[in-house]
Design a protein around this motif. Structure first.
Motif, PDB file in Angstrom:
ATOM      1  N   LEU A  24      10.292   1.245 114.240  1.00  0.00           N
ATOM      2  CA  LEU A  24       9.513   1.324 113.002  1.00  0.00           C
ATOM      3  C   LEU A  24       8.916  -0.040 112.655  1.00  0.00           C
ATOM      4  N   LYS A  25       9.727  -1.076 112.778  1.00  0.00           N
ATOM      5  CA  LYS A  25       9.238  -2.419 112.448  1.00  0.00           C
ATOM      6  C   LYS A  25       8.145  -2.875 113.413  1.00  0.00           C
ATOM      7  N   ARG A  26       8.292  -2.492 114.667  1.00  0.00           N
ATOM      8  CA  ARG A  26       7.265  -2.906 115.631  1.00  0.00           C
ATOM      9  C   ARG A  26       5.933  -2.232 115.331  1.00  0.00           C
TER      10      ARG A  26
ATOM     11  N   GLN B  77       5.409   0.941 102.643  1.00  0.00           N
ATOM     12  CA  GLN B  77       6.426   1.252 101.642  1.00  0.00           C
ATOM     13  C   GLN B  77       7.024   2.635 101.861  1.00  0.00           C
ATOM     14  N   THR B  78       8.172   2.839 101.283  1.00  0.00           N
ATOM     15  CA  THR B  78       8.792   4.158 101.314  1.00  0.00           C
ATOM     16  C   THR B  78       8.113   5.047 100.293  1.00  0.00           C
ATOM     17  N   LYS B  79       7.674   6.200 100.736  1.00  0.00           N
ATOM     18  CA  LYS B  79       6.994   7.146  99.855  1.00  0.00           C
ATOM     19  C   LYS B  79       7.868   8.384  99.659  1.00  0.00           C
ATOM     20  N   PHE B  80       7.634   9.056  98.553  1.00  0.00           N
ATOM     21  CA  PHE B  80       8.410  10.253  98.241  1.00  0.00           C
ATOM     22  C   PHE B  80       7.486  11.440  97.982  1.00  0.00           C
ATOM     23  N   ARG B  81       7.739  12.510  98.676  1.00  0.00           N
ATOM     24  CA  ARG B  81       7.033  13.757  98.373  1.00  0.00           C
ATOM     25  C   ARG B  81       8.055  14.877  98.487  1.00  0.00           C
TER      26      ARG B  81
ATOM     27  N   VAL C  15       8.757  13.916 111.050  1.00  0.00           N
ATOM     28  CA  VAL C  15       7.339  14.293 111.009  1.00  0.00           C
ATOM     29  C   VAL C  15       6.931  14.758 109.608  1.00  0.00           C
ATOM     30  N   ARG C  16       7.735  15.568 109.001  1.00  0.00           N
ATOM     31  CA  ARG C  16       7.476  15.930 107.615  1.00  0.00           C
ATOM     32  C   ARG C  16       8.746  15.699 106.831  1.00  0.00           C
ATOM     33  N   ALA C  17       8.883  14.514 106.310  1.00  0.00           N
ATOM     34  CA  ALA C  17      10.085  14.145 105.587  1.00  0.00           C
ATOM     35  C   ALA C  17       9.766  14.079 104.092  1.00  0.00           C
ATOM     36  N   ARG C  18      10.787  14.072 103.287  1.00  0.00           N
ATOM     37  CA  ARG C  18      10.573  13.945 101.839  1.00  0.00           C
ATOM     38  C   ARG C  18      10.556  12.477 101.425  1.00  0.00           C
ATOM     39  N   GLU C  19      11.201  11.664 102.237  1.00  0.00           N
ATOM     40  CA  GLU C  19      11.159  10.221 102.045  1.00  0.00           C
ATOM     41  C   GLU C  19      10.689   9.648 103.367  1.00  0.00           C
ATOM     42  N   PHE C  20       9.632   8.857 103.358  1.00  0.00           N
ATOM     43  CA  PHE C  20       9.073   8.392 104.625  1.00  0.00           C
ATOM     44  C   PHE C  20       8.343   7.072 104.417  1.00  0.00           C
ATOM     45  N   THR C  21       8.055   6.410 105.536  1.00  0.00           N
ATOM     46  CA  THR C  21       7.370   5.119 105.455  1.00  0.00           C
ATOM     47  C   THR C  21       5.880   5.311 105.684  1.00  0.00           C
ATOM     48  N   MET C  22       5.100   4.822 104.740  1.00  0.00           N
ATOM     49  CA  MET C  22       3.654   4.951 104.867  1.00  0.00           C
ATOM     50  C   MET C  22       3.005   3.600 104.615  1.00  0.00           C
ATOM     51  N   LYS C  23       1.932   3.379 105.347  1.00  0.00           N
ATOM     52  CA  LYS C  23       1.073   2.251 105.043  1.00  0.00           C
ATOM     53  C   LYS C  23      -0.067   2.851 104.247  1.00  0.00           C
ATOM     54  N   ASP C  24      -0.292   2.361 103.042  1.00  0.00           N
ATOM     55  CA  ASP C  24      -1.441   2.847 102.276  1.00  0.00           C
ATOM     56  C   ASP C  24      -2.312   1.669 101.863  1.00  0.00           C
ATOM     57  N   ALA C  25      -3.592   1.799 102.155  1.00  0.00           N
ATOM     58  CA  ALA C  25      -4.554   0.742 101.839  1.00  0.00           C
ATOM     59  C   ALA C  25      -5.603   1.289 100.878  1.00  0.00           C
ATOM     60  N   TYR C  26      -6.124   0.402 100.038  1.00  0.00           N
ATOM     61  CA  TYR C  26      -7.117   0.802  99.041  1.00  0.00           C
ATOM     62  C   TYR C  26      -8.223  -0.234  99.019  1.00  0.00           C
TER      63      TYR C  26
ATOM     64  N   VAL D 270       3.725   5.716 109.087  1.00  0.00           N
ATOM     65  CA  VAL D 270       4.381   4.846 110.061  1.00  0.00           C
ATOM     66  C   VAL D 270       5.563   5.566 110.716  1.00  0.00           C
ATOM     67  N   SER D 271       6.413   6.173 109.885  1.00  0.00           N
ATOM     68  CA  SER D 271       7.567   6.858 110.474  1.00  0.00           C
ATOM     69  C   SER D 271       7.100   8.055 111.308  1.00  0.00           C
TER      70      SER D 271
END
Length: 570
Positions: free
Chosen positions: A50-52, A136-140, A150-161, A443-444
């Motif tokens: 994940l870190k890589r 960051q860790t995201k929650f859905r 693949v479809r988790a409720r807590e997962f790592t996402m990169k989000d850019a704006y 990411v995850s």
RNA sequence: CGGGGCGUAGCGCAGUCCGGUAAGCGCGCACGGUUCGGGACCGUGAGGUCGGAGGUUCAAAUCCUCUCGCCCCGACCA
């Protein structure tokens, strides 16, 4: 790292609850462990991968001038109410209360928070454009978590704006990020394809998804030779007309006791399913709506919502269906229901003498003709397009494949800046809303996608770019053989000194166990050290992916391994 | 939420239909020994509120009721 001291718990057998390759292997190889549905711990191997991937993402985004920030996971309900998403996002938005009963969201995505920052901190066109991102860790609170990470409720996402003064500037950044994503997935050694996508709950005018090709993927992508590619929710296409020319007949009721499905009615009346037209009752923003479509086709709810301009659309519960149609579920039809809003699909236009529900229990009506028996304001495109349908651009029959959606980019326009009153001053001192873009990358999920494409019957075969370790030293019979143990220790220290990320299998287990585990966890370069080789003055180097083996003199094994690792680093 | 399935040792499972023998098997784990280049072997051993609660019965993993959790198919999405 020494395996004897590491938390790398492997399993011989497949976990009973996992279905897909990546899910099984992540569990078996000890990358992750499940805490509860859709919530996973990352053990050392998984965390390293994940870190890589995170670092690849960072490097590529930083290279085009994006700035990394970190926003809070928790944000107050009021912020979400400004954009209306407190309501629109629905049950998927994970809500929590503090001790005073004040409501908060666990961030599923951060348009509101980042727009809040922009409206407070950015005042002038001179500060634009700019792009920030976070990992960051995201929650859905997903309806159905699936396939492990693949479809988790807590997962790592990169989000850019990104924030812009106008559409042209947005287009530029959108294109740049699109290219950055291509580089990221190239570096992860993924076979992927960008496709046109629906905008969903994020909103905005235009969107692309990057799909990693995989038979176990959740998404279906429709593609054409001409280059057109879109998700099945978004795909445009032409449904072939199958109706022969016929004169309209007289409308008549026909008894269809207990026949609720298209198949049942078609079988009972001995006609083809396309001659039936089905009427599905939806509730769109709390108003009942009839979707009318040819019997052998399905409604695309995404398109239907678009036609209606509705935010939330869902299949109507039985009570609503019965109230609207005046009949039990299975017998709704467009005839005589002019008081309910109807959306008629284009596939219905060429049809004559169709069979529809009679809005009465156990009754259908045959020889129904649109225009005569029910009115059609306009025909709309609400059909799900699939493999075999004709391309809207070139007319050829389209194909489909399955994929894992690893990222999605959106042109948001002023959707968020308008509703949150986020503005800057232009050259003329006039306040204008930011034009925005947003760019997510799972990411995850990408970890799983890489495994889907880089594994075989024996386990994972990591690309060097994301592998948890670059080299694995397998020391055979190390408990008894001083020679093996010493040679392994020496090589381990040497490789560490050379900057090769190395795992040493110094466990007191048999050769078979070590080889099986080595294949399972998939480190790209494996060095085997045993008495047999040492007596000949060699060590064996084997590549996980190709199985290619070579023998290297034990004295310069370090240099040889470094050269091989370097060759794979790319 | 609709449909289907499953909860028995860390993992994989049998036993449940048809209540009653001492809760079993394989892997893993601990200890002793023999092995040692593709999941070795022998011996000894630890490990279980049979998901939970209530009920029926002389007797419940097994029957009944409720409940919690997990997985799969569908609607959602990175």
């Amino acid at each position: 790292m020494r395996w004897s001291k590491a938390l790398i718990p492997t399993h011989k057998e497949d976990p009973s609850h996992a279905e897909t390759t990546s899910h099984k292997l992540m569990l078996r190889a000890g990358l992750i462990r499940k805490l509860t549905s859709g919530v996973y711990s990352y053990l050392p191997l998984g965390w390293r991968v994940l870190k890589r991937i995170e670092n690849i993402v960072r490097e590529e985004l930083d290279a085009v001038g994006c700035q990394e920030i970190l926003m809070p996971v928790i944000s107050p309900a009021e912020l979400w109410e400004e954009t209306g998403r407190w309501g629109v996002y629905g049950k998927e938005l994970w809500r929590v209360k503090d001790r005073n009963g004040r409501e908060f969201a666990l961030g599923p995505t951060h348009e509101e928070v980042v727009t809040d920052i922009a409206r407070n901190e950015i005042n002038s066109y001179k500060q634009l454009p700019f792009t920030v991102y976070q990992i960051q860790t995201k929650f859905r609170d997903e309806i159905r978590p699936r396939f492990g990470v693949v479809r988790a409720r807590e997962f790592t996402m990169k989000d850019a704006y990104s924030f812009h003064r106008d559409e042209e500037s947005l287009d530029e950044t959108y294109r740049a990020i699109y290219d950055v994503y291509s580089r990221i997935f190239d570096r992860c050694d993924l076979v992927y394809r960008p496709v046109e996508a629906a905008t969903g709950a994020i909103g905005g005018s235009s969107s692309h998804e990057f799909m990693v090709l995989s038979d176990t993927g959740e998404s279906e992508v429709i593609v054409c030779e001409c280059g057109y590619a879109a998700t099945s929710e978004q795909a445009e296409g032409v449904i072939a007309d199958v109706m022969p020319v016929e004169e309209p007949g007289a409308m008549e009721e026909v008894a269809t006791p207990g026949m609720k499905t298209i198949e049942e009615v078609a079988g009972f009346l001995k006609i083809d399913p396309w001659r039936l037209v089905k009427t599905i009752v939806y509730v769109a923003d709390e108003e009942p709506v009839l979707a009318v479509i040819r019997g052998d086709r399905e409604v695309n709810e995404e398109k239907l919502a678009g036609v209606l301009g509705a935010d939330i659309i869902e299949a109507a519960p039985p009570a609503v269906i019965e109230k609207v149609s005046g009949a039990p579920v299975g017998f709704a039809g467009p005839v005589g229901l002019a008081n309910v809003r109807q959306v008629i699909d284009r596939s219905v236009e060429p049809l004559r003498n169709i069979v529809v529900g009679g809005n009465k229990a156990d009754t259908h009506i045959r020889n129904v003709n649109h225009g005569r028996d029910f009115t059609v304001a306009s025909f709309e495109d609400i059909a799900q397009i699939g493999k075999g349908d004709a391309c809207a651009n070139c007319g050829k029959a389209m194909d489909s494949f399955r994929g894992i959606e690893v990222s999605q980019v959106f042109k948001l326009g002023t959707k968020y800046s308008d509703s949150m009153n986020a503005t800057f001053l232009d050259e003329n001192g006039k306040a204008k809303p930011f034009v925005m873009g947003c760019y997510g990358l799972g990411v995850s999920r990408t970890v799983a996608a890489v495994i889907e494409q880089h594994s075989d019957d024996d386990g994972i075969a990591w690309p060097m770019s994301v592998a948890p370790f670059e080299a694995l030293i397998v020391a055979l019979n190390n408990l008894k053989s001083d020679a093996v143990r010493e040679a392994a220790e020496k090589l381990y220290e040497e490789l560490k000194g050379l900057g090769v990320d190395t795992l040493l299998d110094d466990r007191p287990d048999s050769a078979g166990v070590k080889f099986k585990d080595a294949d399972l966890i998939g480190i790209p370069v494996r060095v085997t050290i045993g008495d047999r080789g040492l007596d000949k003055g060699i060590m064996e180097v084997r590549l996980r992916k190709s199985g290619e083996k070579s023998e290297v003199p034990k004295e310069n094994a370090g240099a040889e391994v470094l050269a091989i690792v370097n060759g794979l680093r790319g």
